[in-house]
Write a protein that holds these residues in place. Sequence first.
Motif, PDB file in Angstrom:
ATOM      1  N   ALA A 147      63.677 -39.508  94.223  1.00 44.26           N
ATOM      2  CA  ALA A 147      64.726 -40.505  94.855  1.00 44.26           C
ATOM      3  C   ALA A 147      65.412 -40.080  95.293  1.00 44.26           C
ATOM      4  N   PRO A 148      66.512 -39.834  93.856  1.00 40.16           N
ATOM      5  CA  PRO A 148      67.630 -39.604  94.335  1.00 40.16           C
ATOM      6  C   PRO A 148      68.099 -38.064  94.698  1.00 40.16           C
ATOM      7  N   LEU A 149      67.002 -37.100  94.576  1.00 37.27           N
ATOM      8  CA  LEU A 149      66.993 -35.329  95.268  1.00 37.27           C
ATOM      9  C   LEU A 149      66.699 -35.795  96.446  1.00 37.27           C
ATOM     10  N   GLN A 150      65.974 -36.672  97.334  1.00 40.64           N
ATOM     11  CA  GLN A 150      66.031 -36.507  98.683  1.00 40.64           C
ATOM     12  C   GLN A 150      67.466 -37.691  98.941  1.00 40.64           C
ATOM     13  N   ALA A 151      67.267 -38.771  98.794  1.00 42.29           N
ATOM     14  CA  ALA A 151      68.767 -39.265  99.220  1.00 42.29           C
ATOM     15  C   ALA A 151      70.515 -38.806  99.298  1.00 42.29           C
ATOM     16  N   ALA A 152      69.902 -37.285  98.313  1.00 46.81           N
ATOM     17  CA  ALA A 152      71.658 -36.437  98.276  1.00 46.81           C
ATOM     18  C   ALA A 152      71.013 -35.202  99.110  1.00 46.81           C
ATOM     19  N   THR A 153      69.639 -35.172  99.269  1.00 41.67           N
ATOM     20  CA  THR A 153      69.130 -33.604 100.657  1.00 41.67           C
ATOM     21  C   THR A 153      69.868 -34.178 101.443  1.00 41.67           C
ATOM     22  N   TRP A 154      69.875 -35.637 101.722  1.00 42.06           N
ATOM     23  CA  TRP A 154      69.533 -36.076 103.592  1.00 42.06           C
ATOM     24  C   TRP A 154      71.571 -36.480 103.275  1.00 42.06           C
ATOM     25  N   LEU A 155      71.430 -36.693 102.382  1.00 47.14           N
ATOM     26  CA  LEU A 155      73.356 -37.104 102.754  1.00 47.14           C
ATOM     27  C   LEU A 155      73.847 -35.337 102.791  1.00 47.14           C
ATOM     28  N   ARG A 156      73.185 -34.340 102.071  1.00 49.40           N
ATOM     29  CA  ARG A 156      74.121 -33.196 102.075  1.00 49.40           C
ATOM     30  C   ARG A 156      74.303 -32.720 103.611  1.00 49.40           C
ATOM     31  N   GLN A 157      73.072 -33.203 104.392  1.00 47.23           N
ATOM     32  CA  GLN A 157      72.675 -33.267 105.762  1.00 47.23           C
ATOM     33  C   GLN A 157      73.577 -33.844 106.710  1.00 47.23           C
ATOM     34  N   TRP A 158      73.229 -35.205 106.417  1.00 44.74           N
ATOM     35  CA  TRP A 158      74.970 -35.318 107.236  1.00 44.74           C
ATOM     36  C   TRP A 158      75.747 -35.133 107.694  1.00 44.74           C
ATOM     37  N   LEU A 159      76.307 -35.016 105.782  1.00 44.37           N
ATOM     38  CA  LEU A 159      77.890 -34.374 105.527  1.00 44.37           C
ATOM     39  C   LEU A 159      78.200 -33.000 106.436  1.00 44.37           C
ATOM     40  N   CYS A 160      76.681 -32.483 106.410  1.00 41.40           N
ATOM     41  CA  CYS A 160      77.076 -30.765 107.039  1.00 41.40           C
ATOM     42  C   CYS A 160      77.189 -31.183 109.024  1.00 41.40           C
ATOM     43  N   ASP A 161      75.996 -31.853 108.865  1.00 39.45           N
ATOM     44  CA  ASP A 161      76.510 -32.245 110.667  1.00 39.45           C
ATOM     45  C   ASP A 161      77.820 -32.588 111.160  1.00 39.45           C
ATOM     46  N   GLY A 162      78.391 -33.465 109.739  1.00 37.29           N
ATOM     47  CA  GLY A 162      79.539 -33.923 110.896  1.00 37.29           C
ATOM     48  C   GLY A 162      79.569 -36.073 111.110  1.00 37.29           C
TER      49      GLY A 162
END
Length: 261
Positions: A239-254
Amino acid sequence: MRLNDWQRELEAYLLGSDPTANPALRASLLGSSALSAEQGLAIYHNAYRARLLEALRGDYPAVHGWLGDAEFDALAGAYIAAHPSQHFSLRWLGAGLADFIDAYLVPAQAAPLGELARLEWAFGLAFDAAEADALSLEQMADLPAEDWPNLQVRLLPSVQWQLCRYNSLALWRANKAQDAFPGSLALEQPQVCLIWRQGLISQYRSLQPDEAEALHGMAVAGWNFAELCVQLSELGDNAPLQAATWLRQWLCDGLLQRYGG
């Protein structure tokens, strides 16, 4: 005729559907040997309506392309008659077109066309939205580990959230590429399309349902990062890994900005 009375008469004439001015307004103007007062007023009347139509075509090129000139002009004319321009800028003339389509057409026609109109309007809203600084990966890297559980974020002002039940994005892309329009189809599963601006470029992408639920929970419903992980508890230790992965994607998207402390 006093000036403010004359101005009201001219406004009523321009907003009306009749190109023939009333006698009082005609009598207040002087024509010339080349152009009578009646002809000049008619040209002004037609030019004003043509400018409104031009603005709607510019805001809704895919709707225009799908309907064609005649059908779009009929729709736009009915909309303008029902919703005269109320703003000094024509940018906002078409704000209610999608809702108007819902009531103007039979439901089978209105649903896909109204959705396409909302999608096109969302692109305009994203482009015109206020500037805001996006939360960056570098800022997240500097965040102390003890602050991660309480981290809260919100969508940037430019981010538009569109739920699509039809292949509206495919229709929009076909018009953008000047390709033949595909047939309008209902999607097997509704899909969230995000639209936002990076610099002066509009961006978009579709989200899978699980990512859409996670982003909505964290950036709209107000979950913090710990609550996001709880919502993903069915993934167990991942769960933390998936949450962090999505968060990283949202940050990269701006897409995000920091909220609260």
